[in-house]
Design a protein around this motif. Structure first.
Motif, PDB file in Angstrom:
ATOM      1  N   GLU A 244       5.303  -6.881  -6.066  1.00 11.40           N
ATOM      2  CA  GLU A 244       6.098  -8.064  -5.696  1.00 11.40           C
ATOM      3  C   GLU A 244       7.210  -8.261  -6.706  1.00 11.40           C
ATOM      4  O   GLU A 244       7.095  -7.827  -7.854  1.00 11.40           O
ATOM      5  CB  GLU A 244       5.200  -9.321  -5.703  1.00 11.40           C
ATOM      6  CG  GLU A 244       4.133  -9.309  -4.656  1.00 11.40           C
ATOM      7  CD  GLU A 244       3.091 -10.411  -4.827  1.00 11.40           C
ATOM      8  OE1 GLU A 244       2.132 -10.424  -4.045  1.00 11.40           O
ATOM      9  OE2 GLU A 244       3.237 -11.231  -5.757  1.00 11.40           O
ATOM     10  N   ARG A 251       5.996 -21.545 -12.673  1.00  9.78           N
ATOM     11  CA  ARG A 251       4.782 -21.408 -11.861  1.00  9.78           C
ATOM     12  C   ARG A 251       4.396 -22.758 -11.285  1.00  9.78           C
ATOM     13  O   ARG A 251       4.513 -23.783 -11.956  1.00  9.78           O
ATOM     14  CB  ARG A 251       3.669 -20.889 -12.771  1.00  9.78           C
ATOM     15  CG  ARG A 251       2.389 -20.465 -12.074  1.00  9.78           C
ATOM     16  CD  ARG A 251       2.516 -19.064 -11.560  1.00  9.78           C
ATOM     17  NE  ARG A 251       1.276 -18.572 -10.989  1.00  9.78           N
ATOM     18  CZ  ARG A 251       0.428 -17.753 -11.626  1.00  9.78           C
ATOM     19  NH1 ARG A 251       0.681 -17.403 -12.874  1.00  9.78           N
ATOM     20  NH2 ARG A 251      -0.673 -17.327 -11.040  1.00  9.78           N
ATOM     21  N   GLU A 295       5.858 -19.405  -7.478  1.00 10.84           N
ATOM     22  CA  GLU A 295       6.889 -19.618  -8.495  1.00 10.84           C
ATOM     23  C   GLU A 295       8.028 -20.387  -7.837  1.00 10.84           C
ATOM     24  O   GLU A 295       8.422 -20.060  -6.714  1.00 10.84           O
ATOM     25  CB  GLU A 295       7.377 -18.233  -8.983  1.00 10.84           C
ATOM     26  CG  GLU A 295       8.279 -18.257 -10.176  1.00 10.84           C
ATOM     27  CD  GLU A 295       7.543 -18.146 -11.520  1.00 10.84           C
ATOM     28  OE1 GLU A 295       6.296 -18.214 -11.564  1.00 10.84           O
ATOM     29  OE2 GLU A 295       8.254 -18.020 -12.531  1.00 10.84           O
ATOM     30  N   LYS A 394      -0.181  -5.582  -8.289  1.00 13.40           N
ATOM     31  CA  LYS A 394      -1.496  -6.222  -8.146  1.00 13.40           C
ATOM     32  C   LYS A 394      -2.474  -5.293  -7.426  1.00 13.40           C
ATOM     33  O   LYS A 394      -2.090  -4.627  -6.461  1.00 13.40           O
ATOM     34  CB  LYS A 394      -1.339  -7.535  -7.363  1.00 13.40           C
ATOM     35  CG  LYS A 394      -0.360  -8.502  -8.030  1.00 13.40           C
ATOM     36  CD  LYS A 394      -0.195  -9.805  -7.259  1.00 13.40           C
ATOM     37  CE  LYS A 394       0.791 -10.718  -7.980  1.00 13.40           C
ATOM     38  NZ  LYS A 394       1.016 -11.998  -7.287  1.00 13.40           N
ATOM     39  N   LYS A 411       2.509  -6.914 -15.157  1.00 17.29           N
ATOM     40  CA  LYS A 411       3.951  -7.125 -15.002  1.00 17.29           C
ATOM     41  C   LYS A 411       4.684  -5.908 -15.531  1.00 17.29           C
ATOM     42  O   LYS A 411       4.270  -5.301 -16.528  1.00 17.29           O
ATOM     43  CB  LYS A 411       4.387  -8.397 -15.720  1.00 17.29           C
ATOM     44  CG  LYS A 411       3.896  -8.504 -17.123  1.00 17.29           C
ATOM     45  CD  LYS A 411       4.151  -9.879 -17.714  1.00 17.29           C
ATOM     46  CE  LYS A 411       3.466  -9.977 -19.059  1.00 17.29           C
ATOM     47  NZ  LYS A 411       3.422 -11.298 -19.650  1.00 17.29           N
ATOM     48  N   ARG A 520       9.338 -21.475 -23.431  1.00 19.10           N
ATOM     49  CA  ARG A 520       8.291 -21.266 -22.427  1.00 19.10           C
ATOM     50  C   ARG A 520       7.681 -22.616 -22.108  1.00 19.10           C
ATOM     51  O   ARG A 520       6.619 -22.977 -22.607  1.00 19.10           O
ATOM     52  CB  ARG A 520       7.222 -20.312 -22.969  1.00 19.10           C
ATOM     53  CG  ARG A 520       7.686 -18.907 -23.238  1.00 19.10           C
ATOM     54  CD  ARG A 520       8.232 -18.207 -22.033  1.00 19.10           C
ATOM     55  NE  ARG A 520       7.367 -18.282 -20.878  1.00 19.10           N
ATOM     56  CZ  ARG A 520       6.883 -17.223 -20.244  1.00 19.10           C
ATOM     57  NH1 ARG A 520       7.169 -16.012 -20.633  1.00 19.10           N
ATOM     58  NH2 ARG A 520       6.109 -17.382 -19.185  1.00 19.10           N
TER      59      ARG A 520
HETATM   60  P1  AMP Z   1       4.546 -13.756 -18.007  1.00 21.88           P
HETATM   61  O1  AMP Z   1       4.810 -15.221 -17.979  1.00 21.88           O
HETATM   62  O2  AMP Z   1       5.649 -12.935 -18.583  1.00 21.88           O
HETATM   63  O3  AMP Z   1       3.170 -13.470 -18.573  1.00 21.88           O
HETATM   64  O4  AMP Z   1       4.464 -13.266 -16.482  1.00 21.88           O
HETATM   65  C1  AMP Z   1       3.614 -13.843 -15.558  1.00 21.88           C
HETATM   66  C2  AMP Z   1       4.326 -14.944 -14.812  1.00 21.88           C
HETATM   67  O5  AMP Z   1       5.277 -14.416 -13.888  1.00 21.88           O
HETATM   68  C3  AMP Z   1       3.412 -15.749 -13.928  1.00 21.88           C
HETATM   69  O6  AMP Z   1       2.731 -16.730 -14.657  1.00 21.88           O
HETATM   70  C4  AMP Z   1       4.364 -16.349 -12.918  1.00 21.88           C
HETATM   71  O7  AMP Z   1       4.858 -17.585 -13.427  1.00 21.88           O
HETATM   72  C5  AMP Z   1       5.517 -15.379 -12.877  1.00 21.88           C
HETATM   73  N1  AMP Z   1       5.672 -14.693 -11.585  1.00 21.88           N
HETATM   74  C6  AMP Z   1       6.853 -14.489 -10.981  1.00 21.88           C
HETATM   75  N2  AMP Z   1       6.708 -13.822  -9.831  1.00 21.88           N
HETATM   76  C7  AMP Z   1       5.369 -13.586  -9.679  1.00 21.88           C
HETATM   77  C8  AMP Z   1       4.577 -12.930  -8.690  1.00 21.88           C
HETATM   78  N3  AMP Z   1       5.119 -12.363  -7.616  1.00 21.88           N
HETATM   79  N4  AMP Z   1       3.239 -12.887  -8.873  1.00 21.88           N
HETATM   80  C9  AMP Z   1       2.661 -13.451  -9.975  1.00 21.88           C
HETATM   81  N5  AMP Z   1       3.367 -14.078 -10.937  1.00 21.88           N
HETATM   82  C10 AMP Z   1       4.711 -14.144 -10.802  1.00 21.88           C
END
Ligand code: AMP
Length: 545
Positions: A244, A251, A295, A394, A411, A520
């Protein structure tokens, strides 16, 4: 239980460093507590007052607390601030001040644990123009009845910085042992009901009570999190995966039942009032009772805007209407945790996605499913070209594990090493930045405490420094010379070139060439890295990829 007994226990825990000894000590206390005391005791030990799902907050800032303590001790507020500067810890400073008072006053009543909780609940509930005065009254009464050691922990609990080293993991383990129930059931129940206090009550009833817990509407659960990873490793592990877009926004978790809707931030704050337009879109997109995970991103003239624009809307309390017109916020939904009375957190991701597509029209995150590395790589490159941060990969069979940063969601982002740290202090800027903070002291977690890891002074625009100043100015705990210390609440993402061993910082590590990346706002202090993860990062530098 008397609050004095609770405080004595906290002092013993604070003096211990061995995890097992701490768990054993807490375990001993759990069975003897009443129905009403058990959940309060469990939450207080972790420095929490209300259940994690609850939007309640005591809302007592340092200034109000100092005022209350000063009144009770018959000293000036400045004397309280001085004591805190000297001690470097609000709890010990309050303890000392109350100890001096003790010689002249006598205590009128012994505080009960439950009574303290009731008072905190009352403070959280008072609103309106008289709320500060009303809160102050209760704070004065609490401290007037507190012995010095109780004062230490009352002050820390009120400010949300108990710092006795009892994290969720330790408390959960103590519950498992005290009531002899399976650890996985305790963990699952905790994920679903999001209150370890309630889990302790259920654990006392037994395994069946724990396995009966279900996720429920208007009780937000923690969000599932992701690790960094690679396309090839995910394909090797799972054969075929879902990919994705990783949207650069904030979030959210959306709850709807019988036509009523609420939306929560990543910190599980109820932000329904700040996002009426997003709520309206989601409400219109489904006629079912649901819990959605996604998001929210900012758009202007059809183009996505950087994350900072979303942040402004989350924080804006006044003049909302004008702001809504300026910046359009749109949701991108990527998960479904509950539908029409059915919990889906134990259902595989691919089935959740199919159910999501069946109950929600529009606003669903873009997704491909593939077993081919080239397909996934080109999806990633396209995402970057469109200006997104990267992609998420995922595992199709993965269940939804609230609060867990597992390997089933990863990610993929361009390789810049960044790290999320708590802002605990600052120095005033110079020249044209003299009225703003110019450099910031950042900390990671270590055994439930925060230890400094780095300073950061580069990477800020003037506009960003002004925003940061605005966010921090009311959280100053102590000030001396050019330096100030904050109540830890804000998290910065910073980039760095390397992690080095360093004798200059208590944690033993320091960042080389730290550079501010962004605020953040979606992360709380519990989400920042701990010293073991920093050590891992340090060691990984010497292992070829
Ligand atoms: P990070 O904050 O860098 O740990 O990355 C994870 C965050 O990416 C999640 O907590 C979401 O806020 C955001 N996010 C954006 N797009 C997605 C998605 N398609 N699936 C899951 N999380 C996503």
């Amino acid at each position: 239980m008397l609050f004095a007994e609770f405080s004595a226990l906290c002092a013993r825990l604070e003096a211990l460093s061995g995890r097992l000894e701490m768990i054993a000590l807490v375990q001993e206390h759990l069975p003897g507590l009443s129905e009403a005391e058990l959940p309060v005791f469990v939450r207080f030990l972790m420095g929490k007052i209300f259940p994690d799902w609850s939007p309640d907050k005591v809302g007592v800032g340092p200034s109000l607390l100092y005022e209350g303590v000063a009144y009770v001790a018959g000293v000036k507020k400045d004397a309280v601030v001085e004591a805190i500067n000297r001690e470097g810890d609000v709890g010990r400073a309050v303890e000392q001040i109350l100890a001096r008072k003790e010689q002249t006053a006598f205590f009128s009543a012994e505080l009960e644990l439950e009574e303290v909780y009731r008072d905190f609940g009352y403070i959280a509930g008072v609103g309106g123009s008289r709320s500060q005065r009303e809160k102050l009254k209760v704070i004065r009464r609490l401290f007037a009845n507190a012995q010095p050691l109780e004062g230490r922990y009352l002050a820390r609990l009120l400010l949300g910085e108990l710092r006795i080293g009892m994290g969720e993991g330790n408390v959960r383990e103590a519950v498992v042992r005290a009531f002899d129930v399976p650890a996985d059931l305790v963990e699952h129940a905790h994920q679903a009901c999001n209150d370890l206090g309630e889990v302790a009550l259920l654990a006392r009833k037994g395994a069946q009570a724990l396995s009966d817990v279900r996720i429920s509407v208007f009780r937000p659960v923690k969000m599932m999190l992701a690790q960094q990873g690679s396309i090839t490793a995910m394909l090797a592990d799972h054969g075929s995966v879902a990919a994705e877009i990783k949207y650069d926004g904030s979030r959210f978790q959306f709850h709807k039942k019988d036509g009523a809707c609420r939306i929560y931030s990543r910190k599980l704050e109820d932000v329904t009032h700040a996002l009426p337009d997003v709520v309206q879109i989601l409400d219109a997109a489904t006629s079912h009772d649901v819990i959605l995970d996604g998001e929210v991103i900012a758009m202007k003239d059809g183009e996505p805007l950087p994350f900072q624009f979303v942040l402004r809307r989350f924080r804006r309390k006044h003049d909302l209407a004008a702001h809504i017109e300026e910046i359009e916020l749109v949701p991108r939904v990527f998960d479904l945790l509950y539908v029409d009375g059915e919990s889906l957190i134990d259902t595989p991701f691919s089935d959740r996605r199919a159910r999501l597509e069946a109950v929600l029209s529009g606003c669903i995150a873009e997704q491909i499913v593939s077993a081919d590395a080239d397909d996934l790589e080109s999806f990633y490159q396209q995402a970057l070209q469109k200006g997104h941060e990267g992609i998420m990969i995922k595992a199709p069979h993965s269940t939804y594990t609230p609060g867990v940063r597992g390997k089933l969601w990863v990610k993929i982002k361009p390789a810049v090493d960044t790290i999320d740290l708590a802002v605990i202090g600052a120095e005033w800027g110079e020249g044209r930045r003299a009225r703003l903070f110019g450099s910031f002291l950042l900390a990671c977690r270590k055994n439930g405490n925060l230890v400094p890891l780095s300073k950061v002074a580069t990477g800020f625009s003037d506009e960003m420094l002004a925003l940061v100043y605005d966010l921090l100015k009311d959280t100053v705990l102590t000030a001396s010379g050019k330096e100030v210390r904050f109540e830890p609440a804000l998290v910065f993402e910073v980039g760095y070139a390397e992690i080095q061993m360093s004798p200059n910082y208590e944690g033993g590590f320091a960042l080389r060439f730290p550079r501010f990346v962004r605020i953040r706002d979606d992360k709380s202090i519990e989400d920042i890295e701990d010293i073991e993860q920093i050590r891992d990062r340090y060691e990984r530098q010497f292992t070829p990829a």
